[in-house]
Write an enzyme that holds these catalytic residues in place. Structure first.
Site, PDB file in Angstrom:
ATOM      1  N   GLY A  42       0.775  -0.891  -0.216  1.00  8.01           N
ATOM      2  CA  GLY A  42       0.010   0.052  -0.179  1.00  8.01           C
ATOM      3  C   GLY A  42       0.794   1.107   0.234  1.00  8.01           C
ATOM      4  O   GLY A  42       0.316   2.632  -0.374  1.00  8.01           O
ATOM      5  N   ASP A 100       0.328   3.488   4.662  1.00  3.54           N
ATOM      6  CA  ASP A 100       0.380   3.671   3.836  1.00  3.54           C
ATOM      7  C   ASP A 100      -0.891   4.467   4.541  1.00  3.54           C
ATOM      8  O   ASP A 100      -1.600   5.592   5.343  1.00  3.54           O
ATOM      9  CB  ASP A 100      -0.836   2.900   2.865  1.00  3.54           C
ATOM     10  CG  ASP A 100      -1.332   1.822   2.842  1.00  3.54           C
ATOM     11  OD1 ASP A 100      -0.803   1.056   4.757  1.00  3.54           O
ATOM     12  OD2 ASP A 100      -1.975   1.064   2.139  1.00  3.54           O
ATOM     13  N   ASP A 103      -4.481   1.707  11.180  1.00  7.18           N
ATOM     14  CA  ASP A 103      -6.287   1.229  10.951  1.00  7.18           C
ATOM     15  C   ASP A 103      -6.387   1.442  13.016  1.00  7.18           C
ATOM     16  O   ASP A 103      -6.351   1.735  13.531  1.00  7.18           O
ATOM     17  CB  ASP A 103      -6.682   0.156   9.990  1.00  7.18           C
ATOM     18  CG  ASP A 103      -8.096  -0.164  10.292  1.00  7.18           C
ATOM     19  OD1 ASP A 103      -8.660   0.748  11.006  1.00  7.18           O
ATOM     20  OD2 ASP A 103      -8.609  -1.095  10.277  1.00  7.18           O
ATOM     21  N   PHE A 152     -13.951   2.350   4.712  1.00  8.66           N
ATOM     22  CA  PHE A 152     -12.418   2.058   3.558  1.00  8.66           C
ATOM     23  C   PHE A 152     -12.112   2.954   2.592  1.00  8.66           C
ATOM     24  O   PHE A 152     -13.289   2.987   1.880  1.00  8.66           O
ATOM     25  CB  PHE A 152     -13.084   0.380   3.210  1.00  8.66           C
ATOM     26  CG  PHE A 152     -12.410  -0.129   2.983  1.00  8.66           C
ATOM     27  CD1 PHE A 152     -11.605  -1.173   3.681  1.00  8.66           C
ATOM     28  CD2 PHE A 152     -11.969  -0.514   1.418  1.00  8.66           C
ATOM     29  CE1 PHE A 152     -10.657  -2.401   3.330  1.00  8.66           C
ATOM     30  CE2 PHE A 152     -10.866  -0.920   1.523  1.00  8.66           C
ATOM     31  CZ  PHE A 152     -10.595  -1.996   1.901  1.00  8.66           C
ATOM     32  N   ARG A 165      -5.618   1.093  -6.248  1.00 11.24           N
ATOM     33  CA  ARG A 165      -4.273   1.445  -5.997  1.00 11.24           C
ATOM     34  C   ARG A 165      -3.540   2.091  -6.602  1.00 11.24           C
ATOM     35  O   ARG A 165      -2.969   2.915  -6.795  1.00 11.24           O
ATOM     36  CB  ARG A 165      -3.196  -0.067  -6.392  1.00 11.24           C
ATOM     37  CG  ARG A 165      -3.174  -0.664  -4.775  1.00 11.24           C
ATOM     38  CD  ARG A 165      -1.632  -1.712  -5.306  1.00 11.24           C
ATOM     39  NE  ARG A 165      -2.176  -2.851  -4.151  1.00 11.24           N
ATOM     40  CZ  ARG A 165      -2.246  -3.256  -2.949  1.00 11.24           C
ATOM     41  NH1 ARG A 165      -1.954  -1.975  -1.816  1.00 11.24           N
ATOM     42  NH2 ARG A 165      -1.959  -4.482  -2.654  1.00 11.24           N
TER      43      ARG A 165
HETATM   44  P1  IMP Z   1      -4.068  -2.553  10.854  1.00  4.54           P
HETATM   45  O1  IMP Z   1      -2.830  -3.119  11.223  1.00  4.54           O
HETATM   46  O2  IMP Z   1      -5.284  -2.227  10.819  1.00  4.54           O
HETATM   47  O3  IMP Z   1      -3.582  -1.085  11.497  1.00  4.54           O
HETATM   48  O4  IMP Z   1      -3.941  -2.229   9.010  1.00  4.54           O
HETATM   49  C1  IMP Z   1      -2.976  -1.418   8.586  1.00  4.54           C
HETATM   50  C2  IMP Z   1      -3.123  -2.438   7.099  1.00  4.54           C
HETATM   51  O5  IMP Z   1      -4.630  -2.639   6.566  1.00  4.54           O
HETATM   52  C3  IMP Z   1      -3.123  -0.804   6.125  1.00  4.54           C
HETATM   53  O6  IMP Z   1      -1.336  -1.839   5.466  1.00  4.54           O
HETATM   54  C4  IMP Z   1      -3.450  -1.180   4.800  1.00  4.54           C
HETATM   55  O7  IMP Z   1      -3.091  -1.830   3.942  1.00  4.54           O
HETATM   56  C5  IMP Z   1      -5.067  -2.021   5.917  1.00  4.54           C
HETATM   57  N1  IMP Z   1      -5.942  -1.211   5.389  1.00  4.54           N
HETATM   58  C6  IMP Z   1      -6.170  -0.179   6.212  1.00  4.54           C
HETATM   59  N2  IMP Z   1      -7.378   0.736   6.411  1.00  4.54           N
HETATM   60  C7  IMP Z   1      -7.427   0.106   4.919  1.00  4.54           C
HETATM   61  C8  IMP Z   1      -8.464   1.218   4.449  1.00  4.54           C
HETATM   62  O8  IMP Z   1      -9.309   1.947   4.537  1.00  4.54           O
HETATM   63  N3  IMP Z   1      -8.489   0.676   2.799  1.00  4.54           N
HETATM   64  C9  IMP Z   1      -7.469  -0.403   2.034  1.00  4.54           C
HETATM   65  N4  IMP Z   1      -6.768  -1.026   3.279  1.00  4.54           N
HETATM   66  C10 IMP Z   1      -6.626  -0.606   4.562  1.00  4.54           C
HETATM   67 MG    MG Z   2      -2.444  -3.338   2.914  1.00  5.87          MG
END
Ligand code: IMP
Ligand code: MG
Length: 176
Positions: A42, A100, A103, A152, A165
């Site tokens: 990402g 990127d 979350d 999202f 992407r």
């Molecule tokens: P985390 O581990 O939950 O913090 O998520 C991080 C990863 O989840 C990021 O590197 C993104 O690839 C993916 N991600 C989180 N939110 C989104 C979104 O809204 N769209 C697409 N990918 C997301």
């Molecule tokens: Mg990702």
């Protein structure tokens, strides 16, 4: 499956944020030459724009994959570091991790903890987007582009099931 896209952050706003982040990094890294470590896939477009906006000489650019979502739009709650990064790349270096979007925080907190074991001289996190509403693991984002609501999103390197992407701006995605 059908999806609908709505513009959330346009190209100009992204470019301004990238510039602001690059300038902040330049101010902080005077006399230092960091290693930039992108989280695939990402961050690839964000990283490419960020390093070109930076004046700071970069010692090395590396990438690592961390799996999280699979093809679902909700986090699995686990992150796995895929492939490995050599200790020599990190030890005694000034490392900037580029992500990127943060979350739940699980991806970045897992990776940052793993990198700390290699004793970097310093370790900072730069992320384009943050969705703080869904945080499950605390993370400090040292350089942040935008805080966004719990939607999202896709575009500017960020995917839904590997698609979208290539879009130059950032869109919210709704499944119809
Ligand atoms: P985390 O581990 O939950 O913090 O998520 C991080 C990863 O989840 C990021 O590197 C993104 O690839 C993916 N991600 C989180 N939110 C989104 C979104 O809204 N769209 C697409 N990918 C997301
Ligand atoms: Mg990702």
């Amino acid at each position: 499956m059908k999806e609908r896209l709505e513009l959330l952050i346009g190209q100009e706003a992204i470019a301004n944020a990238v510039d602001r982040l690059a300038k902040a990094i330049d101010r902080d890294y005077q006399q230092r030459s960091p290693v930039v470590l992108g989280i695939l896939k990402g961050s690839f477009i964000f990283l490419a724009d960020l390093v070109r906006a930076m004046q700071t000489p970069i010692q090395d650019i590396e990438f690592i994959r961390v799996s999280s979502y699979g093809s679902a739009t909700v986090s699995s709650g686990q992150a796995k570091i895929l492939g490995n990064i050599s200790e020599a790349t990190i030890a005694n270096r000034d490392v900037i991790v580029v992500e990127d979007i943060i979350d739940t925080g699980i991806t970045t907190s897992t990776l940052l903890q793993a990198l700390q074991r290699y004793h970097p001289a310093s370790l900072k996190l730069c992320a384009l987007l943050d969705k703080p509403d869904r945080r499950r693991q605390p993370v400090t984002v040292d350089y942040l582009g935008f805080t966004i609501p719990d939607r999202f999103i896709v575009g500017y390197g960020i995917d839904f099931d590997q698609s979208y992407r290539q879009l130059s701006a950032i869109y919210t995605l709704k499944e119809l």
